[in-house]
Write a protein that holds these residues in place. Structure first.
Motif, PDB file in Angstrom:
ATOM      1  N   LYS B   7       0.832  -1.187   0.000  1.00 32.85           N
ATOM      2  CA  LYS B   7       0.000   0.000   0.000  1.00 32.85           C
ATOM      3  C   LYS B   7       0.877   1.251   0.000  1.00 32.85           C
ATOM      4  O   LYS B   7       0.647   2.193  -0.742  1.00 32.85           O
ATOM      5  CB  LYS B   7      -0.866   0.004   1.259  1.00 32.85           C
ATOM      6  N   TRP B   8       1.900   1.205   0.831  1.00 36.22           N
ATOM      7  CA  TRP B   8       2.819   2.334   0.948  1.00 36.22           C
ATOM      8  C   TRP B   8       3.495   2.587  -0.382  1.00 36.22           C
ATOM      9  O   TRP B   8       3.571   3.728  -0.863  1.00 36.22           O
ATOM     10  CB  TRP B   8       3.848   1.979   2.038  1.00 36.22           C
ATOM     11  N   ILE B   9       3.948   1.502  -1.010  1.00 33.79           N
ATOM     12  CA  ILE B   9       4.606   1.627  -2.316  1.00 33.79           C
ATOM     13  C   ILE B   9       3.627   2.192  -3.339  1.00 33.79           C
ATOM     14  O   ILE B   9       3.955   3.089  -4.121  1.00 33.79           O
ATOM     15  CB  ILE B   9       5.139   0.254  -2.776  1.00 33.79           C
ATOM     16  N   GLY B  10       2.400   1.680  -3.310  1.00 31.44           N
ATOM     17  CA  GLY B  10       1.378   2.147  -4.240  1.00 31.44           C
ATOM     18  C   GLY B  10       1.126   3.636  -4.107  1.00 31.44           C
ATOM     19  O   GLY B  10       1.106   4.367  -5.102  1.00 31.44           O
ATOM     20  N   PHE B 194      -2.491  -2.758 -18.128  1.00 29.37           N
ATOM     21  CA  PHE B 194      -2.470  -1.427 -18.732  1.00 29.37           C
ATOM     22  C   PHE B 194      -1.393  -0.564 -18.081  1.00 29.37           C
ATOM     23  O   PHE B 194      -0.601   0.088 -18.759  1.00 29.37           O
ATOM     24  CB  PHE B 194      -3.852  -0.769 -18.586  1.00 29.37           C
ATOM     25  N   VAL B 195      -1.337  -0.595 -16.738  1.00 33.75           N
ATOM     26  CA  VAL B 195      -0.353   0.231 -16.044  1.00 33.75           C
ATOM     27  C   VAL B 195       1.069  -0.165 -16.463  1.00 33.75           C
ATOM     28  O   VAL B 195       1.909   0.686 -16.741  1.00 33.75           O
ATOM     29  CB  VAL B 195      -0.546   0.101 -14.518  1.00 33.75           C
ATOM     30  N   GLN B 196       1.299  -1.467 -16.540  1.00 33.82           N
ATOM     31  CA  GLN B 196       2.618  -1.914 -16.971  1.00 33.82           C
ATOM     32  C   GLN B 196       2.908  -1.471 -18.401  1.00 33.82           C
ATOM     33  O   GLN B 196       4.030  -1.115 -18.747  1.00 33.82           O
ATOM     34  CB  GLN B 196       2.725  -3.436 -16.887  1.00 33.82           C
ATOM     35  N   ALA B 197       1.861  -1.488 -19.235  1.00 36.69           N
ATOM     36  CA  ALA B 197       2.037  -1.096 -20.626  1.00 36.69           C
ATOM     37  C   ALA B 197       2.425   0.381 -20.730  1.00 36.69           C
ATOM     38  O   ALA B 197       3.280   0.751 -21.535  1.00 36.69           O
ATOM     39  CB  ALA B 197       0.765  -1.367 -21.414  1.00 36.69           C
ATOM     40  N   VAL B 198       1.806   1.225 -19.894  1.00 38.27           N
ATOM     41  CA  VAL B 198       2.157   2.649 -19.902  1.00 38.27           C
ATOM     42  C   VAL B 198       3.643   2.791 -19.601  1.00 38.27           C
ATOM     43  O   VAL B 198       4.391   3.504 -20.278  1.00 38.27           O
ATOM     44  CB  VAL B 198       1.352   3.434 -18.837  1.00 38.27           C
ATOM     45  N   SER B 258       5.583   1.736 -12.167  1.00 42.45           N
ATOM     46  CA  SER B 258       5.981   0.423 -11.656  1.00 42.45           C
ATOM     47  C   SER B 258       5.413   0.206 -10.273  1.00 42.45           C
ATOM     48  O   SER B 258       4.899  -0.871  -9.950  1.00 42.45           O
ATOM     49  CB  SER B 258       7.501   0.302 -11.559  1.00 42.45           C
ATOM     50  N   PHE B 259       5.527   1.221  -9.428  1.00 47.80           N
ATOM     51  CA  PHE B 259       5.031   1.104  -8.055  1.00 47.80           C
ATOM     52  C   PHE B 259       3.533   0.810  -8.045  1.00 47.80           C
ATOM     53  O   PHE B 259       3.066  -0.080  -7.347  1.00 47.80           O
ATOM     54  CB  PHE B 259       5.304   2.396  -7.267  1.00 47.80           C
ATOM     55  N   ILE B 260       2.806   1.597  -8.844  1.00 47.45           N
ATOM     56  CA  ILE B 260       1.356   1.381  -8.878  1.00 47.45           C
ATOM     57  C   ILE B 260       1.049  -0.010  -9.414  1.00 47.45           C
ATOM     58  O   ILE B 260       0.211  -0.728  -8.881  1.00 47.45           O
ATOM     59  CB  ILE B 260       0.674   2.468  -9.734  1.00 47.45           C
ATOM     60  N   GLY B 261       1.793  -0.381 -10.458  1.00 48.11           N
ATOM     61  CA  GLY B 261       1.589  -1.714 -11.039  1.00 48.11           C
ATOM     62  C   GLY B 261       1.857  -2.808 -10.023  1.00 48.11           C
ATOM     63  O   GLY B 261       1.102  -3.768  -9.905  1.00 48.11           O
ATOM     64  N   CYS B 263       1.610  -2.654  -6.802  1.00 46.71           N
ATOM     65  CA  CYS B 263       0.543  -2.650  -5.810  1.00 46.71           C
ATOM     66  C   CYS B 263      -0.705  -3.346  -6.354  1.00 46.71           C
ATOM     67  O   CYS B 263      -1.310  -4.177  -5.692  1.00 46.71           O
ATOM     68  CB  CYS B 263       0.246  -1.211  -5.426  1.00 46.71           C
ATOM     69  N   LEU B 264      -1.061  -3.027  -7.617  1.00 49.30           N
ATOM     70  CA  LEU B 264      -2.242  -3.643  -8.223  1.00 49.30           C
ATOM     71  C   LEU B 264      -2.023  -5.130  -8.426  1.00 49.30           C
ATOM     72  O   LEU B 264      -2.903  -5.942  -8.197  1.00 49.30           O
ATOM     73  CB  LEU B 264      -2.548  -2.979  -9.569  1.00 49.30           C
ATOM     74  N   GLU B 265      -0.821  -5.465  -8.859  1.00 49.36           N
ATOM     75  CA  GLU B 265      -0.486  -6.861  -9.112  1.00 49.36           C
ATOM     76  C   GLU B 265      -0.695  -7.685  -7.851  1.00 49.36           C
ATOM     77  O   GLU B 265      -1.224  -8.781  -7.864  1.00 49.36           O
ATOM     78  CB  GLU B 265       0.980  -6.954  -9.556  1.00 49.36           C
ATOM     79  N   GLU B 266      -0.294  -7.122  -6.724  1.00 47.50           N
ATOM     80  CA  GLU B 266      -0.428  -7.849  -5.483  1.00 47.50           C
ATOM     81  C   GLU B 266      -1.890  -8.073  -5.134  1.00 47.50           C
ATOM     82  O   GLU B 266      -2.259  -9.076  -4.539  1.00 47.50           O
ATOM     83  CB  GLU B 266       0.264  -7.097  -4.350  1.00 47.50           C
ATOM     84  N   ARG B 267      -2.711  -7.103  -5.541  1.00 50.42           N
ATOM     85  CA  ARG B 267      -4.129  -7.256  -5.253  1.00 50.42           C
ATOM     86  C   ARG B 267      -4.725  -8.389  -6.068  1.00 50.42           C
ATOM     87  O   ARG B 267      -5.623  -9.082  -5.626  1.00 50.42           O
ATOM     88  CB  ARG B 267      -4.861  -5.959  -5.580  1.00 50.42           C
TER      89      ARG B 267
END
Lengths: 275, 564
Positions: B7-10, B194-198, B258-261, B263-267
């Motif tokens: 979460k912190w990273i995200g 999508f986030v990774q693609a960006v 990357s950070f957001i990705g 975080c989402l990946e973990e979800r």
């Protein structure tokens, strides 16, 4: 046409569904020559309000019959005469109409309910797909409440919940309510009890029986558990390697099996039973 | 539920992204210089007028950064959006329709996956002229295929799901199923894609521009670096204000995505989550001093075993204060309905429970050693050697690409050194014991019938002459006839080899036929236990009675016979 033939014709017409000489083969991957025959000319009939059990070892093709009737698969040849019409020759539109009176309940109560939908949405789904009461959401809701009440689930407690909050037995009841909501004439039940705990199996069958008595529903009950068919099925068909090898009442078949396959099957069951 | 760390990273990622977006959106109103015009002397160091100095043409670098942010983000998001959309659509159609459509689309995907990025850019650039659109096109062309593959794989598995079949049996059309059932299940996968693609496309855009293949008319961070490099910024002091800022911008943006990705990946991927939870909680913290109160006749003694799983803000107790012993040569039946915790007990004994499970016990003593205190290496020597498991699904328990004999040999060699001759003899012996003629050893799992496969799995368990065998629902999913065979075999083996066995099943008749003693579990607790016959005939516990009475009989209901 002779009198006999006429009588036979008349009898056929009484049937809700007739399956005639159904054949199905699957191509074996990587081989053009060899095919696996799953159904080898299966014929059966179901009268209105009748519960027909389809038993056999796994791989005998019993689920395939149910799936073909429910329209999940197509047969290679043979006919499905439903209320006098061949289901497989209908146009997509006619078929869709017909399927609203043929519903199916599935083996796995965990998988067959989409985890993202509430119980209300799940039970209402056949109405949505069939575009019934499309404009009247109040009527839809009413139908859902009715269906849930029929399977002894309190609508107020369950409508807004999600499948993961329910036990296996409760989920299977939701599956039954979903099949029931279109007021079908035939429900194909593909091993509906096999994922349930023993103590819940008889409860579900009891519920199905009551539903059938109240509303005149016929069942095609696919199972490998012969013991469950007693007191539930009117008639049994024993399937072995894609063929019907024996028919009779559950009592006849369990007490006096005629065909060698059935005899072996029963004696294995008795051995398990005697432990 | 996401772990705190993720979460912190995200949120760090989101913050960084907000900064970049602010730069792109309100930058033009704050920086008053026009990036295209000469607004100062060339090579001016940072100062009050030009915050980040000027380049070789006297253009304001801060202004260039702002324009660059717009270019990079536009290209990155546009290309990623296109690639994800195309990839998702193709993947859905391909996976859902199957057959020749699937084959055709997947061949196209294969071709696109082999396309080399740079030469493709050069070729297309020559034909279409370098421009924003060309860049977006090339990046999309390179990226969509990978996405399509991932989505297709997911669609394939969703297509045969029960919920989809159910909708189909209700008469639902293809579009309805795709839109209502498959696509929503796919969304949690599509968004991180999508986030990774960006992320990737911003990197690609920067590299292309840095190599001079970008749009010469629009400024981007990559093209700033290209000019800095070609005008020898590195030979002067100007690199400090000319190279570092655009470089930093690229790093921050890419990191943010990357950070957001992550975080989402973990979800989406709960496994990643599970490992995190464990490190937070310290799973085995509460091991108390073991009581040496076990007699030597007991092969296995489990004392006060608890297994808990974290559940939003609380814990769920899967195994609740379970204690039992097994004597040498004894068969203990562990009975319970699904969810009663019986398999969890077995996994705890084998020390196979992984976080997020939290295990506590007073001790799990096996042949005078406390298994819960052994190191993973010591435990590995016991597992599969002195304690063996017969798992439920025989097909999954065998390696599909190895013959039965190879797998048996591997099982021996992973625990001791042995000569070829000795291994083959032992394998023949075990195969005979489980009722397979040795020539079947050469067969691969798929060539065996269900019953033979289960025999092969039993052979695997017995190969190292274990002292304790844990059979976890070994007959579930088998045909009745085969079930009888396997039960007879297990009974026979147990008597001949004097095995100690834990037999886990929800099938009470099966357990009654095999076990000397039974333990009945319900909701994680032991509700009843005792000698099999005593429990079967005389137990007054309501739960036990309910289990016994609910057994359907194929002939008329009759009391259990005293025939054991």
């Amino acid at each position: 046409m002779s009198a006999n033939a006429k009588a036979a014709e008349h009898m056929w017409q009484e049937d809700l569904l007739q399956v005639r000489a159904l054949r199905k083969t699957y191509a074996i991957k990587g081989s053009n020559k060899y095919k696996m025959t799953v159904l080898d000319g299966v014929s059966l009939s179901i009268k209105p309000n009748e519960t027909v059990g389809l038993v056999g070892a796994s791989g005998a093709g019993k689920s395939t019959i149910g799936r073909i009737i429910a329209g999940l698969e197509t047969s290679d040849s043979g006919q499905l005469i439903y209320q006098g019409k061949d289901l497989q020759r209908m146009s997509a539109k006619e078929r869709k109409q017909a399927t609203s009176s043929i519903q199916m309940i599935f083996q796995d109560p965990y998988e067959s309910l989409s985890p993202r939908m509430t119980i209300e949405q799940l039970v209402a789904e056949p109405l949505v797909i069939q575009k019934l009461h499309a404009k009247d959401s109040e009527q839809r809701r009413h139908a859902v409440r009715d269906a849930l009440t029929e399977v002894s689930l309190s609508p107020d407690r369950y409508m807004q919940r999600y499948p993961h909050e329910l036990s296996g037995g409760e989920r299977q009841r939701v599956g039954l309510a979903r099949a029931f909501i279109t007021r079908p004439k035939l429900i194909v039940a593909d091993e509906p009890t096999s994922m349930l705990d023993t103590s819940l199996r008889l409860d579900l069958l009891q519920l199905m029986k009551e539903l059938s008595e109240r509303h005149g529903i016929a069942y095609l009950f696919v199972t490998h558990d012969l013991a469950l068919t007693r007191g539930f099925c009117d008639r049994l068909l024993v399937l072995d390697q894609g063929k019907v090898v024996e028919t009779g009442t559950p009592e006849e078949i369990t007490e006096q099996p005629q065909h060698p396959f059935t005899q072996g099957f029963i004696s294995a069951l008795l051995e398990l039973d005697s432990f | 539920m996401i772990s705190k760390g993720a979460k912190w990273i995200g949120w760090t990622g989101v913050l960084m992204l907000v900064i970049v977006f602010l730069l792109a959106l309100i930058g033009p109103y704050v920086v008053r210089h026009d990036a295209e015009k000469q607004t100062g002397m060339p090579f001016q160091p940072p100062g009050a007028e030009h915050w980040l100095g000027t380049n070789d043409m006297g253009q304001d670098i801060m202004a260039e950064l702002v324009v660059g942010a717009r270019t990079s983000l536009t290209i990155g998001i546009a290309a990623a959006l296109l690639a994800t959309l195309i990839g998702t659509a193709i993947g859905l159609v391909s996976g859902y329709s199957g057959g020749w459509v699937d084959s055709l689309l997947m061949r196209i995907v294969d071709i696109c996956l082999t396309l080399p990025f740079l030469p493709l850019m050069i070729v297309i650039g020559v034909y279409m002229g370098p421009s924003l659109i060309t860049q977006v096109m090339v990046i999309t062309l390179v990226m969509w295929a990978g996405k399509a593959r991932k989505i297709r794989a997911q669609t394939l598995s969703l297509r045969s799901r029960g919920a989809v079949l159910a909708a189909q049996s209700m008469g639902a059309g293809h579009f309805y199923i795709l839109w209502k059932h498959i696509f929503p299940s796919m969304l949690p996968l599509v968004i991180p894609q999508f986030v990774q693609a960006v992320n990737v496309s911003i990197m690609m855009e920067s590299s292309l521009s840095f190599l001079g293949m970008g749009d010469p008319l629009s400024k981007s961070w990559g093209s700033m670096l290209f000019y800095a490099n070609s005008r020898s910024a590195f030979l002067t002091e100007a690199w400090m204000w000319w190279v570092i800022p655009p470089g930093l911008c690229i790093v921050i943006t890419v990191l943010a995505f990357s950070f957001i990705g992550y975080c989402l990946e973990e979800r989406v991927n709960p496994r990643l989550r599970a490992y995190q939870a464990a490190s937070l909680k310290g799973a085995k913290s509460a091991v108390k001093a073991a009581l040496p109160g076990t007699s030597t006749a007991d092969l296995l003694a489990v004392e006060s075993l608890f297994v808990r799983y974290p559940k939003e803000n609380s814990t769920m107790t899967a195994v609740d204060d379970v204690s039992f012993v097994i004597k040498k040569g004894e068969v203990l039946g562990l009975v319970g309905e699904s969810g009663s915790g019986k398999s969890t007990v077995a996994a705890a004994v084998m020390q196979l429970l992984k976080p997020p499970a939290m295990v506590e016990q007073m001790g799990i003593h096996f042949a005078d050693r406390d298994l819960s205190r052994l190191s993973p290496v010591e435990m590995r020597q016991i597992r599969g050697n002195r304690i063996a498991l017969i798992p439920q699904a025989a097909m999954n328990a065998l390696n599909p690409v190895m013959s039965v004999r190879e797998q048996l040999a591997e099982a021996i060699l992973s625990h001791r050194k042995a000569g070829k001759q000795e291994i083959q003899e032992r394998i023949d012996q075990v195969l005979m014991q489980v009722g397979l003629t040795p020539r079947w050893g050469a067969a691969f799992p798929h060539e065996l019938s269900g019953g033979m496969r289960q025999r092969a799995v039993i052979a695997m368990a017995l190969i190292n002459e274990p002292e304790l065998v844990i059979a976890d629902e070994p007959t579930t999913g088998l045909d009745v006839k085969v079930q009888v065979e396997i039960i007879k075999l297990l009974k026979d083996l147990q008597q001949r080899l004097n095995l100690s066995m834990i037999f886990i099943s929800h099938d009470l008749p099966v357990v009654l036929s095999l076990a000397d003693r039974v333990v009945i579990m319900n909701q994680g607790k032991i509700v009843d236990q005792g000698q099999t016959l005593t429990v079967a005939h005389h137990s007054t516990h309501p739960y036990t009675r309910r289990l016994i009475d609910s057994i359907p009989r194929i002939r008329t209901a009759r009391p259990l016979q005293e025939q054991r």
